[in-house]
Scaffold this active site. Sequence first.
Site, PDB file in Angstrom:
ATOM      1  N   ASP A   4       0.855  -1.192   0.000  1.00 29.57           N
ATOM      2  CA  ASP A   4       0.000   0.000   0.000  1.00 29.57           C
ATOM      3  C   ASP A   4       0.890   1.240   0.000  1.00 29.57           C
ATOM      4  OD1 ASP A   4       0.752  -0.702   2.783  1.00 29.57           O
ATOM      5  OD2 ASP A   4      -0.374   1.097   3.281  1.00 29.57           O
ATOM      6  N   GLU A  15       0.311  -0.568   5.716  1.00 29.12           N
ATOM      7  CA  GLU A  15       1.348   0.078   6.538  1.00 29.12           C
ATOM      8  C   GLU A  15       1.143   1.581   6.614  1.00 29.12           C
ATOM      9  OE1 GLU A  15       5.073   1.772   7.972  1.00 29.12           O
ATOM     10  OE2 GLU A  15       4.149   2.180   6.048  1.00 29.12           O
TER      11      GLU A  15
HETATM   12 ZN    ZN Z   1       7.148   2.421   3.923  1.00 30.55          ZN
END
Ligand code: ZN
Length: 470
Positions: free
Chosen positions: A108, A174
């Site tokens: 992501d 993340e």
């Molecule tokens: Zn990163």
Amino acid sequence: MSEETSKTATSTVPVDSLRASVRSRFDATVAELVDLVAISGIAWEAFDAAELERSAEAVAELVRSTGLDDVQILRVNKDDGTPGGPAIVARKPAQPGKPTVLLYAHHDVQPPGDSALWNSEPFTAVERDGRLYGRGAADDKAGIMAHVGALRAITDVLGDDFGLGVTIFIEGEEEAGSPTFRTFLQTHRQLLRADVIVVADSSNWKVGVPALTTSLRGLVDGTIEVRMGTHAVHSGMFGGPLLDAPTLLARVIATLHDDDGAVAIAGLAGGGHAAIDYPEDAFRADAGVLDGVQLAGTGSITSRLWTKPALSIIGMDIPSVALSSNTLLPVARAKFSLRLAPGQEPQAAMDAVAEHLRTHTPFGAQVTFTPGEMGQAFATDTSAPAAQSALWALGAAWGVEPVESGMGGSIPFIADLNELFPEAQILVTGVEDPDSRAHSANESLHLGDFENAVLAEALLLAKLDADSNG
Ligand SMILES: [Zn+2]
């Protein structure tokens, strides 16, 4: 044929062959990275979840292409019951007696932000002057491609002789703060168990100089409330014999640092040595420090940033200047943020703050401390075999001595990995450089360093494998 080989007598790493393999595949690796950048997988709720799914599918396909066939897309639920981001997990079991390495990155990306600030389309990766520009080109799709590229080189050169177990773990949330990371690790503990964990999501020292990120500071925060009366009173009728709460709070805050500006809370860990320095003029320029403003603390700038605590006041509850009136205010509140040196237990730091505030109550005011968040610091044992192998691999790939770099901030999920897999050695490597501008407009990847990063990871895997040949 004479090959440059690893320095240790017990193992042989085919450095030249791995370099040739990475080189021959490099254009294709970059082309695949360009394709990944074209998928705008963002794990924030306001963005199209279908793109994040497409991103996971594309990464699964890339991982499958390395020869790992046990490729799964997994997710666990958040506390509110909604699904977390899709993670890709794949395994190649270790041959008997061989260790397992977990290769982490995230697929992501950050939202593109203001498109007017970009010199080219964020999700159309383009090369300019040896750098690849695009959202995620560095953070952290280059980390994914470093793992993929390294595994392909290993397969080319070592084939079935490569016995190390490999687990790929590509997170999908993340940049949204890894909301299900801990639960994911707990749920899939057996699947993810490893002897060495490579986190390819940090930065090198600068273009042409590799770094292993060997320490991260921890963090605690909390609020300090100072109360001196039951209600506000007229400053003309009562001021003089009585100090107002904001003044008393300022006096409490003033006790948190010594005259040099170093944190003055007794019992905090800190003071380790940093092997490399950050020149003061560069630090001043990067931080935008005004001329004449003196820096706080003592020792090298890097030791102050990486190995000592730092305390900042990040918010206050007092009336604004616009709403001020001639009264003695009975209460004032401040929030502090305390960065912790590696080796400092957060709870012990929180206790030290509480004790400091118990013993620093100006004019007997009521000082109330409310603890907030806590995050663990992290430090690599650089004498451990895997860290030594990583430093060797970085040096061999770049042809330059690697820097053991600390980080003043934290990567919260590292603490989770460390806690849930305490027996694993965690190696934090990078594909970025200080000009990569991760999270900002015109994010970019230095392609020369990227090729070296792919090679360094291949060398590391080959070395871990060779060293475990008994
Ligand atoms: Zn990163």
